[in-house]
Design a protein around this motif. Sequence first.
Motif, mmCIF file in Angstrom:
data_model
loop_
_atom_site.group_PDB
_atom_site.id
_atom_site.type_symbol
_atom_site.label_atom_id
_atom_site.label_comp_id
_atom_site.label_asym_id
_atom_site.label_seq_id
_atom_site.Cartn_x
_atom_site.Cartn_y
_atom_site.Cartn_z
ATOM 1 N N GLN A 185 -5.819 7.003 -0.330
ATOM 2 C CA GLN A 185 -7.150 6.391 -0.466
ATOM 3 C C GLN A 185 -7.179 5.395 -1.626
ATOM 4 N N PHE A 232 -8.062 -4.718 -15.494
ATOM 5 C CA PHE A 232 -7.155 -3.861 -14.724
ATOM 6 C C PHE A 232 -6.947 -2.515 -15.431
ATOM 7 N N ARG A 235 0.835 -1.221 0.000
ATOM 8 C CA ARG A 235 0.000 0.000 0.000
ATOM 9 C C ARG A 235 0.860 1.256 0.000
ATOM 10 N N PHE A 240 -9.724 -0.280 -14.639
ATOM 11 C CA PHE A 240 -9.598 0.347 -13.323
ATOM 12 C C PHE A 240 -8.638 1.542 -13.375
ATOM 13 N N ASP A 257 -5.748 -8.178 -6.506
ATOM 14 C CA ASP A 257 -5.992 -9.470 -5.840
ATOM 15 C C ASP A 257 -7.348 -10.052 -6.218
ATOM 16 N N GLY A 258 -8.376 -9.214 -6.156
ATOM 17 C CA GLY A 258 -9.729 -9.704 -6.403
ATOM 18 C C GLY A 258 -9.896 -10.210 -7.826
ATOM 19 N N LEU A 305 -10.426 4.482 -14.617
ATOM 20 C CA LEU A 305 -11.218 5.103 -13.553
ATOM 21 C C LEU A 305 -10.348 6.028 -12.707
ATOM 22 N N LEU A 306 -9.163 5.504 -12.312
ATOM 23 C CA LEU A 306 -8.260 6.310 -11.474
ATOM 24 C C LEU A 306 -7.830 7.576 -12.198
ATOM 25 N N LEU A 308 -9.638 11.014 -5.436
ATOM 26 C CA LEU A 308 -9.068 10.405 -4.236
ATOM 27 C C LEU A 308 -7.629 10.861 -4.007
ATOM 28 N N THR A 349 -4.627 -2.179 -4.882
ATOM 29 C CA THR A 349 -4.158 -3.483 -4.401
ATOM 30 C C THR A 349 -5.308 -4.494 -4.388
ATOM 31 N N ALA A 350 -6.464 -4.061 -3.907
ATOM 32 C CA ALA A 350 -7.623 -4.954 -3.815
ATOM 33 C C ALA A 350 -8.078 -5.413 -5.197
ATOM 34 N N VAL A 351 -8.068 -4.494 -6.163
ATOM 35 C CA VAL A 351 -8.491 -4.856 -7.521
ATOM 36 C C VAL A 351 -7.560 -5.913 -8.103
ATOM 37 N N PRO A 400 -5.090 1.209 -1.325
ATOM 38 C CA PRO A 400 -5.703 -0.087 -0.978
ATOM 39 C C PRO A 400 -6.677 -0.584 -2.042
ATOM 40 N N LEU A 401 -7.298 0.349 -2.785
ATOM 41 C CA LEU A 401 -8.229 -0.061 -3.845
ATOM 42 C C LEU A 401 -7.476 -0.685 -5.017
#
Lengths: 190, 190
Positions: B148, B177, B125, B180, B158-159, B183-184, B144, B154-156, B151-152
């Motif tokens: 903030q 990915f 993180r 995502f 892994d998920g 989006l960022l 963000l 990282t979560a994306v 962690p998102l």
Amino acid sequence: MVRARSEERRAEILRAALEVIAERGYRGATLGSVAERVGLTQQGLLYYFPTKEALLVAVLEERDRWDTSGGRDREGWRVDLLESLVEYNAMRPGIVQTFSALLGESVTDGHPARTFFTERYAQVRANMADVLRLEFGDRLPGGLTPEQAAPLLTAVMDGLQYQWLLDPSAVDMPSAFRDFLRLLRGGGDA
Amino acid sequence: MVRARSEERRAEILRAALEVIAERGYRGATLGSVAERVGLTQQGLLYYFPTKEALLVAVLEERDRWDTSGGRDREGWRVDLLESLVEYNAMRPGIVQTFSALLGESVTDGHPARTFFTERYAQVRANMADVLRLEFGDRLPGGLTPEQAAPLLTAVMDGLQYQWLLDPSAVDMPSAFRDFLRLLRGGGDA
């Protein structure tokens, strides 16, 4: 009356199975340890669940009942109810731990939960796409289609659970999930 | 010469351990099955790794060497290198399977990989926040802060791995990915 008592006993066994799987994973769990926790012999447990796999399936079905109560209302899922589901999950680490451990194990070869999770994720992605389409139409403010955003929404929920389980003091799961919804909604102040 | 052969043998054992963990998880893996795969007795294996935990730690350290080669260059991590890392991961399902299984197991009680993953995620993180700050400054286009978004991100990663491992034909991991990252970056056409 006998039926009611039998239902109660089944529910007790499921709760015990959830705990044991959270502690040791499915592969590390034994029917004996579940039986012991509810004061049954292993033979007695087999009357309710004839195999370890049958018990696992019942645990996974139970999960769906919880999710149904937490994440949707009579009309179906809504984005703000997902927020509540994540808040609810943050108050029940044991259950989140069980399912995170099972999801992890399910990708190993021949795991009995693999089919369940594969089908469930297809269903969850489809549901999420419906939720997003209902709220945003065919294009989200952030630029993605509902079908593009659905696997990301699902991945964020799962991935945050691992980070939060490993270190709850470092990761505020509900707040991080709200940050992600903010991204989906196109950012800006919120 | 002896040293070189010993290093080679260690590398062989690590590869075998990766395979066995991918197939059965850590709790289901035995030193005997790893030894058999490289044509050693269990006693012979213990010369290289005195305990199952020591072997696990070596496997996890090996992971970090891979990630180092895949996701960063001499100057450190960059967002576009993360994209390449996810593309690279999509070509090595075995290794992704091993680590997804281990991450899942690590949240069960007293798992020997738990401390490793807890510390590693804190580090990841922090690294991700640095990467994001370098590219976007103190506020991402989507609204963000780097802390903030970290962690998102990282979560994306892994998920998405779980969804992709369960059903590679349904989830295009590198493409999801990239969605995502879009989006960022604040959405819009890309």
